[in-house]
Every structure is written in structure tokens, then in C-alpha cells.
Write an enzyme that holds these catalytic residues in place. Structure first.
Site, PDB file in Angstrom:
ATOM      1  CB  SER A   9      80.826  89.306  -0.587  1.00  0.00           C
ATOM      2  OG  SER A   9      79.683  89.830   0.037  1.00  0.00           O
ATOM      3  CG  HIS A  34      81.778  93.763  -0.554  1.00  0.00           C
ATOM      4  ND1 HIS A  34      81.891  95.051  -1.051  1.00  0.00           N
ATOM      5  CD2 HIS A  34      80.462  93.429  -0.699  1.00  0.00           C
ATOM      6  CE1 HIS A  34      80.712  95.455  -1.486  1.00  0.00           C
ATOM      7  NE2 HIS A  34      79.823  94.492  -1.277  1.00  0.00           N
ATOM      8  CG  ASP A  36      77.154  92.670   0.566  1.00  0.00           C
ATOM      9  OD1 ASP A  36      77.307  93.745  -0.048  1.00  0.00           O
ATOM     10  OD2 ASP A  36      77.519  91.569   0.102  1.00  0.00           O
ATOM     11  CG  MET A  38      71.633  93.387   2.356  1.00  0.00           C
ATOM     12  SD  MET A  38      71.243  91.787   1.642  1.00  0.00           S
ATOM     13  CE  MET A  38      72.674  91.503   0.617  1.00  0.00           C
ATOM     14  CG  HIS A  67      77.336  97.379  -0.870  1.00  0.00           C
ATOM     15  ND1 HIS A  67      77.064  96.325  -1.720  1.00  0.00           N
ATOM     16  CD2 HIS A  67      76.549  98.407  -1.299  1.00  0.00           C
ATOM     17  CE1 HIS A  67      76.161  96.705  -2.612  1.00  0.00           C
ATOM     18  NE2 HIS A  67      75.823  97.955  -2.363  1.00  0.00           N
ATOM     19  CG  MET A  69      72.887  97.102  -0.679  1.00  0.00           C
ATOM     20  SD  MET A  69      73.077  95.357  -1.053  1.00  0.00           S
ATOM     21  CE  MET A  69      74.367  94.937   0.105  1.00  0.00           C
ATOM     22  CG  MET A 138      74.796  97.254  -7.295  1.00  0.00           C
ATOM     23  SD  MET A 138      75.825  96.392  -6.088  1.00  0.00           S
ATOM     24  CE  MET A 138      75.116  94.736  -6.092  1.00  0.00           C
ATOM     25  CG  ASP A 176      78.676  93.594  -4.863  1.00  0.00           C
ATOM     26  OD1 ASP A 176      78.752  92.360  -4.798  1.00  0.00           O
ATOM     27  OD2 ASP A 176      78.194  94.298  -3.942  1.00  0.00           O
TER      28      ASP A 176
HETATM   29  C1  DX5 Z   1      74.410  91.570  -3.453  1.00  0.00           C
HETATM   30  C2  DX5 Z   1      75.629  91.856  -2.601  1.00  0.00           C
HETATM   31  C3  DX5 Z   1      76.858  91.141  -3.060  1.00  0.00           C
HETATM   32  C4  DX5 Z   1      76.746  89.662  -3.042  1.00  0.00           C
HETATM   33  C5  DX5 Z   1      77.900  89.031  -3.743  1.00  0.00           C
HETATM   34  O1  DX5 Z   1      73.353  92.288  -2.958  1.00  0.00           O
HETATM   35  O2  DX5 Z   1      75.894  93.243  -2.585  1.00  0.00           O
HETATM   36  O3  DX5 Z   1      78.018  91.585  -2.372  1.00  0.00           O
HETATM   37  O4  DX5 Z   1      76.619  89.174  -1.743  1.00  0.00           O
HETATM   38  O5  DX5 Z   1      77.700  87.653  -3.759  1.00  0.00           O
HETATM   39  P1  DX5 Z   1      77.977  86.772  -5.038  1.00  0.00           P
HETATM   40  O6  DX5 Z   1      79.415  86.973  -5.380  1.00  0.00           O
HETATM   41  O7  DX5 Z   1      77.640  85.407  -4.600  1.00  0.00           O
HETATM   42  O8  DX5 Z   1      77.072  87.290  -6.150  1.00  0.00           O
HETATM   43 ZN    ZN Z   2      77.830  94.232  -1.933  1.00  0.00          ZN
END
Ligand code: DX5
Ligand code: ZN
Length: 235
Positions: A9, A34, A36, A38, A67, A69, A138, A176
Site C-alpha cells: 500500500s 495498492h 488508497d 481518502m 481503493h 474511500m 476491510m 486490507d
Molecule cells: C486503510 C487503508 C489500508 C492501509 C493499509 O484505510 O485502506 O490500505 O493503508 O496499511 P497497513 O497495512 O499499515 O494496515
Molecule cells: Zn486500502
């Protein structure tokens, strides 16, 4: 049995040395990255947008597993598809019409993922499971890296495996949050096929070694699931 895929990630990378970290992950044998995204509304944190995703795309050949969010992901499907996403995952808990979003993502020739937060049961995504390429379960409340893995979510992973088998669906199962060399055991044994790992990869001094360790443990967990048949060829 297909090998487990490891998806570091990017949010846990050092953004001052992003290019170098991406190269370390690629050379270290990551199967995809991956990414992320947000929005500070769907989750209590902000990460980055399509411009950075495009930068990531330009520095690696690995597939990008994006991903989203976001409360309103449809607004950004075009931008992330054009930024080079291989897969775009949205959350069932978002405010957009899921079916429309799935069709829009597929229209860009991107794979579609659908994600459930820890408190959301699989019944919430049931009607879409025949149309998606990836189910993201999740294993922490989304929003931050470095949280503790929720082992209770493994029941959901096992349920997803059973539903897929009963209906001959094609999605793969991704987990994840809080995955590391220990929790990967539980996840793989429950049936997870794509492992997202932030801290357990980019938080380690040797990124390549960290990926290899995850891969080795996943392999062992798979062997535990499918022991060689008596009299059969050793694997
Ligand atoms: C959480 C994210 C994950 C996260 C994973 O909201 O979607 O992808 O960054 O990080 P670790 O592996 O440190 O939990
Ligand atoms: Zn994620």
C-alpha cells in the site's frame, strides 16, 4: 491453487522518496500496488488525488489497485481511470448508485472492486457479487495505516469463499488493514487471495525482504490448506 498476490500500500511509502520506494517494491517482487484514496469525509483522513496516482503510474509497470474511500466515488472514476488504474474499488457504504458506478468503471476497461467496512455484512453486497472482479474485505476501519488486524473478519472471508463457490462467481478476495507476516496466515487460510500490506512492507528497512517474507508465509499457509495427497508428487 493460485499463488497469493502481494499488494504493498503506497500510503505507507516515504513520499519524499516515492520513486525509489516504488522501485524497491517492484524489484522486491510486488504483484501490484495498492493506492488508497481518502476524501476526509468517507473516512477521517485525506490522502492524495489523481495527479499523484498518475505520477505513481509513470514510475512503475505494476498494476494499480485503486481503493476509493470516497463518499461520492463516481465523480472521480474518470480521473483515476485516465490516471492509469488497473482496478478501481468503491465502497458499498458510499452514497452513489453502485450498479451505475460498476458499469462506469467497466466501461473504462478497468476491473471493478467492491469493498465492505468491518461492520458491513456480506448481505449488503450480495446483489453485485456476480458483476465484480474483486471483493475487498476491510480488516481495519478504513482511514489509517498501521492499525491492528481484526481476526473476526476471517469469518467474512470464509463466507465470501462459500458464496463464490455456490454461485460460480469470479471475483477474487482481497484483505486490507493490519496484514503482516503473522496475520497473513489467518487471512490466507480463510481464503484471501490478495493481501494489502502498508506498514509491513514500506515500514520495513528492507522492502524486498519484507515482501518475500509475506510471500513465503502465504505459501506455507496455502500448503497447510492443500496438503500434498498421499502418493502424489511433492509440490
Ligand atoms: C486503510 C487503508 C489500508 C492501509 C493499509 O484505510 O485502506 O490500505 O493503508 O496499511 P497497513 O497495512 O499499515 O494496515
Ligand atoms: Zn486500502
Amino acid at each position: 491453487m493460485k499463488p497469493t498476490l502481494i499488494a504493498p500500500s503506497v500510503i505507507s511509502a516515504d513520499f519524499g522518496y516515492l520513486r525509489a520506494d516504488l522501485a524497491r517494491a517492484e524489484q522486491g517482487g510486488a504483484d501490484m500496488l495498492h493506492v488508497d484514496i481518502m476524501d476526509g469525509h468517507f473516512v477521517p483522513n485525506i490522502s492524495f488525488g489523481p495527479a499523484i496516482a498518475k505520477t505513481i503510474r509513470s514510475h512503475t509497470k505494476l498494476p494499480l489497485d485503486v481503493h476509493l474511500m470516497l463518499t461520492k466515488p463516481r465523480k472521480f472514476i474518470t480521473s483515476f481511470a485516465e490516471a492509469g488504474a488497473t482496478n478501481i474499488t468503491i465502497h458499498i457504504e458510499c452514497e452513489d448508485t453502485i450498479l451505475t458506478a460498476i458499469n462506469e468503471i467497466h466501461d473504462f476497461d478497468c476491473k471493478v472492486g467492491l469493498s465492505v467496512k468491518p461492520k458491513t455484512p456480506l448481505s449488503a453486497v450480495a446483489e453485485h457479487l456476480g458483476r465484480i472482479d474483486r471483493l475487498l474485505i476491510m480488516t481495519v476501519e478504513p482511514g489509517f495505516g498501521g492499525q491492528k488486524f481484526m481476526p473476526d473478519m476471517m469469518a467474512k472471508v470464509r463466507e465470501a469463499v462459500a458464496i463464490r463457490q455456490q454461485n460460480n462467481y469470479k471475483f477474487d478476495i482481497e484483505v486490507d488493514g493490519g496484514l503482516d507476516k503473522y496475520s497473513i496466515w489467518d487471512a490466507v487460510r480463510a481464503g484471501a487471495e490478495v493481501i494489502v500490506a502498508g506498514t509491513a512492507v514500506f515500514g520495513q528497512a528492507d522492502v524486498g525482504k519484507a515482501i518475500q517474507e509475506l510471500r513465503d508465509n502465504a505459501k506455507e499457509a496455502l500448503a497447510y490448506l492443500n496438503p500434498p495427497q498421499a502418493g502424489g508428487a511433492p509440490s
